[in-house]
Every structure is written in structure tokens, then in C-alpha cells.
Design an enzyme around this catalytic site. Structure first.
Site, PDB file in Angstrom:
ATOM      1  N   TYR A 178       0.848  -1.187   0.000  1.00  0.00           N
ATOM      2  CA  TYR A 178       0.000   0.000   0.000  1.00  0.00           C
ATOM      3  C   TYR A 178       0.882   1.236   0.000  1.00  0.00           C
ATOM      4  O   TYR A 178       1.811   1.340   0.808  1.00  0.00           O
ATOM      5  CB  TYR A 178      -0.892  -0.014   1.247  1.00  0.00           C
ATOM      6  CG  TYR A 178      -1.841   1.161   1.345  1.00  0.00           C
ATOM      7  CD1 TYR A 178      -2.889   1.317   0.436  1.00  0.00           C
ATOM      8  CD2 TYR A 178      -1.699   2.108   2.352  1.00  0.00           C
ATOM      9  CE1 TYR A 178      -3.768   2.390   0.537  1.00  0.00           C
ATOM     10  CE2 TYR A 178      -2.582   3.185   2.466  1.00  0.00           C
ATOM     11  CZ  TYR A 178      -3.613   3.324   1.549  1.00  0.00           C
ATOM     12  OH  TYR A 178      -4.477   4.381   1.661  1.00  0.00           O
ATOM     13  N   ASP A 222       9.222   2.742   0.274  1.00  0.00           N
ATOM     14  CA  ASP A 222       8.144   3.415   0.991  1.00  0.00           C
ATOM     15  C   ASP A 222       8.285   3.016   2.459  1.00  0.00           C
ATOM     16  O   ASP A 222       7.860   1.943   2.870  1.00  0.00           O
ATOM     17  CB  ASP A 222       6.789   2.988   0.425  1.00  0.00           C
ATOM     18  CG  ASP A 222       5.635   3.624   1.183  1.00  0.00           C
ATOM     19  OD1 ASP A 222       5.892   4.334   2.180  1.00  0.00           O
ATOM     20  OD2 ASP A 222       4.475   3.409   0.777  1.00  0.00           O
ATOM     21  N   LYS A 264       3.830   8.607   9.281  1.00  0.00           N
ATOM     22  CA  LYS A 264       3.563   7.975  10.573  1.00  0.00           C
ATOM     23  C   LYS A 264       4.508   8.451  11.699  1.00  0.00           C
ATOM     24  O   LYS A 264       4.287   9.513  12.237  1.00  0.00           O
ATOM     25  CB  LYS A 264       3.519   6.462  10.394  1.00  0.00           C
ATOM     26  CG  LYS A 264       2.376   6.086   9.421  1.00  0.00           C
ATOM     27  CD  LYS A 264       1.973   4.640   9.359  1.00  0.00           C
ATOM     28  CE  LYS A 264       0.668   4.500   8.589  1.00  0.00           C
ATOM     29  NZ  LYS A 264       0.732   3.814   7.312  1.00  0.00           N
TER      30      LYS A 264
END
Ligand SMILES: *Cc1c(COP(=O)(O)O)cnc(C)c1O
Length: 433
Positions: free
Chosen positions: A150, A245, A273
Site C-alpha cells: 500500500y 516506501d 507515521k
């Protein structure tokens, strides 16, 4: 901690029922709705350290940590104090601030691939911007991504995507034009041969390969030995860029992320995050010659009204400072290993086939006995069993991610006692599954 008999959800149900009339599915992000595990979500009231309290007064040990950012524990007193101080000076500048320099220096110092960085507001924004940069730098349009990975919800990445897309079993999303995804090539995770074949079929057309260096959005799937190294070689040989990522893994599985942990340096990296310390921050960065293309230094346009926001920068700086203290990653690794070993043992002793693991404060357990190397393997997990497990744990005061296709997270605030209580709750639930 809740015991099953005192578990109450009346207030959560009332709020969520009202929310469903106000917002699609009653939420601001899909996985929160508990669709894949059934039942209604609990509505949070407050968080502190390793714990959550919901609006009915139930307390939980939290293994989601707002999907990763709460690595020092929720509402860490030092982060809150720094935020109070920053707040007095205002909430947004829309102009340069010294806090951006501080966080940029910390990120550049920590992450091997990053020589220059651009701050944005989310992981999605970081990934869509890095994709534009990959194309701008190479002059090529195609990218390779992996099934079950994702990279946020930008159009080009909604092909065989993980996280909420996997959780809801959506193959693709309507509203994404075919033209947009026709340049997105996909391969199974951990499959170097498939990547090699894609490069052979699309000579001089592939701008780069983007991946989660440890997958967290199809459940927890680590890279096989040699996979990251192989991608490094293949991309270099083909004049393409390698992009990690690290929105989830950055500052989580090691201070310098997966690239430090595995000793493989990509050309570009995305972050999110943890670097926001619980406030909205994303970032992308990498080689100086590539980053020089980003406006206003170069022609690749990308901007943001609230980017580099002083509150978000402050929470990020304080969080990274806390992570720099000696022994933090050793602690995360020890506590998480104890947790996953205990869960796997309890499951096996209660007669369930399970497969799982951890790296530092990131973990996962699938209800399948076969090893999980890619998304196809992950899908073999017994999802109905996972749902019952999830609900049983919730009723016993343990909050796990409401999807089999999400990794779990621990924090510096989780104690041995929390872990013991979690394993004990798991044993109770697993014995009745
Ligand atoms: C969470 C995540 C994203 C998206 O970040 P948002 O802040 O939710 O937009 C992108 N990539 C990875 C690997 C993620 O885990």
C-alpha cells in the site's frame, strides 16, 4: 483491563450509528469501520501510554498505536509539553520555520538514502509526490509495485493494493481511469524473477520500483534474503530508481528504517507515521541530484499550505529525540518478540495453525500454517477465525488492528505485564475458537 462480563459498548454503538448517517461508513478512513472483522467499532475517548479508553469506559492494551506513530507511547508527556510550548506561538505559519530545519537535519542524519527532504502532510502525499519525481527524473512513465503493498490512495497506486483495499477485498477502485493505472506494473512480493521479466518486457520504460521494504499492509511480511539486494541491482542495471516506501517502517524497525536494518540504500524514500509523532506529517527525500528537481529548486511542482506545520514538526522532533535514547530499539525488539512468541505458542498449543513474526516493534500473525512470503500466501489465512479472535481480544481489553491484512505495533510504553496479560487473553480466546 476489561473482563468479558463488564465489556460494554452502548455508547460506542450510539455514536457509530449516528456517524453512519454523517460520514460514508461512519468513518474518516475505511479500515476503522471494522467491516472485515464484523461487529461495530469502539469509539475512543482518550489514549495514554500503551492504553486506550473508549467512550463506555473500557480500557484496552493498544497494538495499533494510531497505525504506528505512537511508538513512544500515546500522549508522551515530553511530546505534549513541547506541543504546548509550540502552540503558544501559533498553529500554522505557511512560511519557513526553524523547526523544519531541525526535523530535516534529523531525518537526513538518520536515513541513509536521504540527502535532502521535502515535508508534506501524509504518507499518501509523500508517495504520490515521489512517483511524480521518479517520472520527472527518468523521463519514463511506468512503475513497478508489488501486490499487497500500500502506498496511499493516489490513483496510480490503487492496483492490487494492500491495507483498506485488501481488507475490503476491492480489486481496484472505481473512479481510477485506466489510463492512469496502465503505467502501473505489478509483481508478487519477494519475486525477483517477475521483476526481471517486467524490465525485459518494458525496456527503457520503467522509471522505478517502489515497495514496502517490510510489508505491513498485507499483514506483516518481511523480505526474503536477497530480495532487496536483488531489486537494488535490477533497478541500477536498468537505469531505474529504487524507492523504499518507509511510511510505516521508517524510525520503526530501526532508527534509520529498513534501509539501515538491511543495509540496502534506495535512491528515494518516503516517510510518514512516526516522523509526525501523532500529528499529520509525511516526507519524501533521497539523492540530492534527484531532489534538486523539486520546485522551487527545479521544475517538478509540488506544494502544500500546511506542509512543514510547526506543531507537526515539533511532535516529530520530540518523538525522534525520544527514540535516540540508548536501548529503545532493543527494548521494542525484546518486548515484541516476547509478544509474538507467546501468541504463536498459545495458538499452537490450542491447536491452531499460525504463522507470524516481528522485526523491532512491528509484528503480525496469520491463521495459516504455511509460510507467508507474499499477498497470495497471506490470503490463505482463515479470515473468519481471525474475526472471532479479534472480537474475543477486544472483549478482553486488547485492541488489535481490525484486519488480518494489517501489521501490529508495540511502543516503548508496553510493559512485560501488558504482554503477559495479552498472551493470557489470547490463550482464553484461542481455546474457544
Ligand atoms: C500508511 C501508509 C501509507 C499512507 O499514509 P497516509 O498517511 O495514511 O496517507 C503509505 N505507505 C505505507 C507503507 C503506509 O503504511
Amino acid at each position: 483491563m476489561v473482563n468479558v462480563t463488564s465489556f460494554k459498548t452502548a455508547r460506542s454503538e450510539e455514536i457509530f450509528t449516528a456517524a453512519q448517517k454523517l460520514m460514508p461508513g461512519g468513518v474518516s478512513s475505511p479500515v476503522r469501520a471494522f467491516k472485515s472483522v464484523g461487529g461495530q467499532p469502539i469509539v475512543f475517548d482518550r489514549v495514554k501510554g500503551a492504553y486506550i479508553w473508549d467512550v463506555d469506559g473500557n480500557q484496552y492494551i493498544d497494538y495499533v498505536g494510531t497505525w504506528g506513530p505512537a511508538i513512544c507511547g500515546h500522549a508522551h508527556p515530553e511530546v505534549i509539553a513541547a506541543l504546548h510550548e509550540a502552540l503558544e506561538k501559533g498553529t500554522s505559519f505557511g512560511a519557513p520555520s526553524f523547526q523544519e530545519n531541525t526535523l530535516a537535519e534529523m531525518v537526513i542524519e538518520a536515513v541513509p538514502s536521504i540527502e535532502m527532504v521535502r515535508f508534506v502532510n501524509s504518507g499518501t502525499e509523500a508517495c504520490m509526490s515521489v512517483l511524480r519525481l521518479m517520472r520527472a527524473f527518468t523521463g519514463r512513465d511506468k512503475i513497478i509495485k508489488f501486490e499487497g503493498c500500500y502506498h496511499g490512495h493516489a490513483d496510480m497506486f490503487l492496483v492490487k493494493a494492500g491495507s483498506g483495499v485488501a481488507t475490503l477485498g476491492l480489486p481496484d477502485s472505481p473512479g481510477v481511469p485506466k489510463d492512469t493505472t496502465s503505467n502501473t506494473l505489478t509483481a508478487p512480493y519477494n519475486d525477483l524473477e517477475a521483476v526481471k521479466a517486467l524490465f525485459a518486457e518494458n525496456p527503457d520504460q520503467i522509471s522505478g520500483v517502489i515497495l514496502e521494504p517490510v510489508v505491513g499492509n498485507a499483514g506483516f511480511i518481511p523480505p526474503d534474503a536477497g530480495f532487496l539486494e536483488g531489486l537494488r541491482e535490477l533497478t541500477s542495471e536498468n537505469g531505474a530508481l529504487l524507492v523504499f516506501d518507509e511510511v510505516m517502517t521508517g524510525f520503526r524497525i530501526a532508527y534509520g528504517g529498513a534501509q539501515e536494518k538491511f543495509g540496502v540504500t534506495p535512491d528515494l524514500t518516503t516517510l510518514g507515521k512516526v516522523i509526525g509523532g501523532g500529528l499529520p506529517v509525511g516526507a519524501y527525500g533521497g539523492r540530492r541530484d534527484i531532489m534538486a528537481l523539486v520546485a522551487p529548486s527545479g521544475p517538478m511542482y509540488q506544494a502544500g499550505t500546511l506542509s512543514g506545520n510547526p506543531l507537526a514538526m515539533t511532535a516529530g522532533i520530540k518523538t525522534l529525540e525520544l527514540l535516540q535514547k540508548p536501548g529503545t530499539y532493543e527494548y521494542l525488539d525484546r518486548i515484541t518478540k516476547r509478544l509474538i512468541d507467546g501468541l504463536l505458542k498459545a495458538a499452537q498449543e490450542e491447536g491452531h495453525a499460525v504463522y507470524g513474526g516481528q522485526i523491532s516493534g512491528m509484528f503480525g500473525m496469520f491463521f495459516t500454517g504455511d509460510p507467508v512470503h507474499d499477498y497470495e500466501d497471506a490470503k490463505k489465512s482463515d479470515l473468519a477465525k481471525f474475526s472471532r479472535f479479534h472480537r474475543g481480544m477486544l472483549e478482553r481489553g486488547v485492541y488489535l488492528a481490525p484486519s488480518q491484512f494489517e501489521a501490529g505495533f508495540t511502543s516503548l510504553a508496553h510493559t512485560d505485564e501488558d504482554v503477559d496479560r495479552t498472551i493470557q487473553a489470547a490463550r482464553e480466546v484461542l481455546s474457544g475458537l
